[in-house]
Design a protein around this motif. Structure first.
Motif, PDB file in Angstrom:
ATOM      1  N   ASN A 210       3.420   2.562   2.656  1.00  0.00           N
ATOM      2  CA  ASN A 210       3.225   2.513   1.203  1.00  0.00           C
ATOM      3  C   ASN A 210       4.483   2.083   0.456  1.00  0.00           C
TER       4      ASN A 210
ATOM      5  N   PRO B 100       1.728  -7.072  -1.091  1.00  0.00           N
ATOM      6  CA  PRO B 100       1.620  -6.957  -2.544  1.00  0.00           C
ATOM      7  C   PRO B 100       2.976  -6.692  -3.185  1.00  0.00           C
TER       8      PRO B 100
ATOM      9  N   ASP C 293      -0.922  -4.866  -8.936  1.00  0.00           N
ATOM     10  CA  ASP C 293      -2.288  -4.449  -8.646  1.00  0.00           C
ATOM     11  C   ASP C 293      -2.388  -3.068  -8.012  1.00  0.00           C
ATOM     12  N   ASP C 294      -1.337  -2.636  -7.334  1.00  0.00           N
ATOM     13  CA  ASP C 294      -1.352  -1.366  -6.607  1.00  0.00           C
ATOM     14  C   ASP C 294      -0.870  -0.270  -7.559  1.00  0.00           C
TER      15      ASP C 294
ATOM     16  N   ALA D  11       2.025   1.997  -6.187  1.00  0.00           N
ATOM     17  CA  ALA D  11       3.298   1.278  -6.118  1.00  0.00           C
ATOM     18  C   ALA D  11       3.850   1.028  -7.518  1.00  0.00           C
ATOM     19  N   LYS D  12       2.962   0.682  -8.435  1.00  0.00           N
ATOM     20  CA  LYS D  12       3.406   0.445  -9.812  1.00  0.00           C
ATOM     21  C   LYS D  12       4.007   1.709 -10.413  1.00  0.00           C
TER      22      LYS D  12
END
Length: 219
Positions: free
Chosen positions: A84, A122, A155-156, A159-160
């Protein structure tokens, strides 16, 4: 947190300085090899490594190299990163000054979507329109009136959020700029590029962006 920074230019160097000062375990790499990063490592306490080693075990990886250099990054760059891992792309397309013509971007693909395709992972777009000096000097405690805000696209969601939390730790507010397909709103030539305003001002700048790339930002 273990953080790998690939690229030791103005943005990469100053992120190395600030993140190391905050107590993170930072590894930094450039295209010329760790022997050229001795001074930065001694100044900050970061570990100078090769690009292939920078992501090893990292929870966050910052890719901050010229777009024309992205394709030259080692294959499998992120294979050894933490599960992740959040990958931050700070890149901008400068076709006339530096990068030459990249057909997919000229045809409308957002810059960070192109980078994502090249590295096979990503990415979260952040810091691309931030002045390097701001990273050192403009951070303020959370809740400070007028605190400078940075747009963050990706998009994640997990993660953002990790990236937004890290930016908050650096002393800046963030604005969710949408998914990566909306990241054109923070490309060079848009109202938010180089913006130093607060969250409300950054939101307005993002909303006022045009999807048409102006001639000076095309090959």
């Amino acid at each position: 947190m273990k953080i790998g920074i690939i690229g030791a230019g103005n943005i990469g160097g100053n992120l190395t300085r600030r993140l190391s000062a905050l107590g993170h375990e930072v590894s930094v790499a450039n295209s010329r090899g760790p022997q050229t990063l001795t001074a930065l490592a001694e100044e900050t306490g970061a570990t100078a490594v090769t690009a292939a080693e920078a992501a090893r075990g990292a929870e966050v990886v910052v890719v901050t190299v010229p777009l024309k250099a992205v394709q030259a990054l080692p294959a499998g760059l992120l294979d050894g990163a933490a599960e992740n891992v959040a990958v931050i792309d700070t890149g901008n397309y400068y076709p006339r000054e530096r990068d030459g013509r990249i057909a997919a971007i000229e045809d409308g693909l957002p810059e960070s979507r192109w980078t994502e395709q090249q590295i096979g992972h990503p990415v979260i777009k952040a810091f691309n329109g931030t002045y390097a000096q701001d990273i050192l000097t403009n951070g303020r405690p959370k809740g400070t009136a007028g605190r400078q805000a940075l747009p963050v696209a990706g998009d994640d969601a997990a993660a953002k959020q990790k990236v937004r939390d890290l930016i908050d730790e650096l002393g800046f507010d963030t604005v969710d700029a949408g998914g990566l397909d909306e990241s054109w709103r923070q490309q060079p030539g848009t109202p938010v590029y180089g913006h130093q305003g607060d969250a409300e001002a950054v939101e307005k700048a993002l909303a006022s962006a045009s999807a048409e790339r102006t001639p000076e930002w095309r090959a």
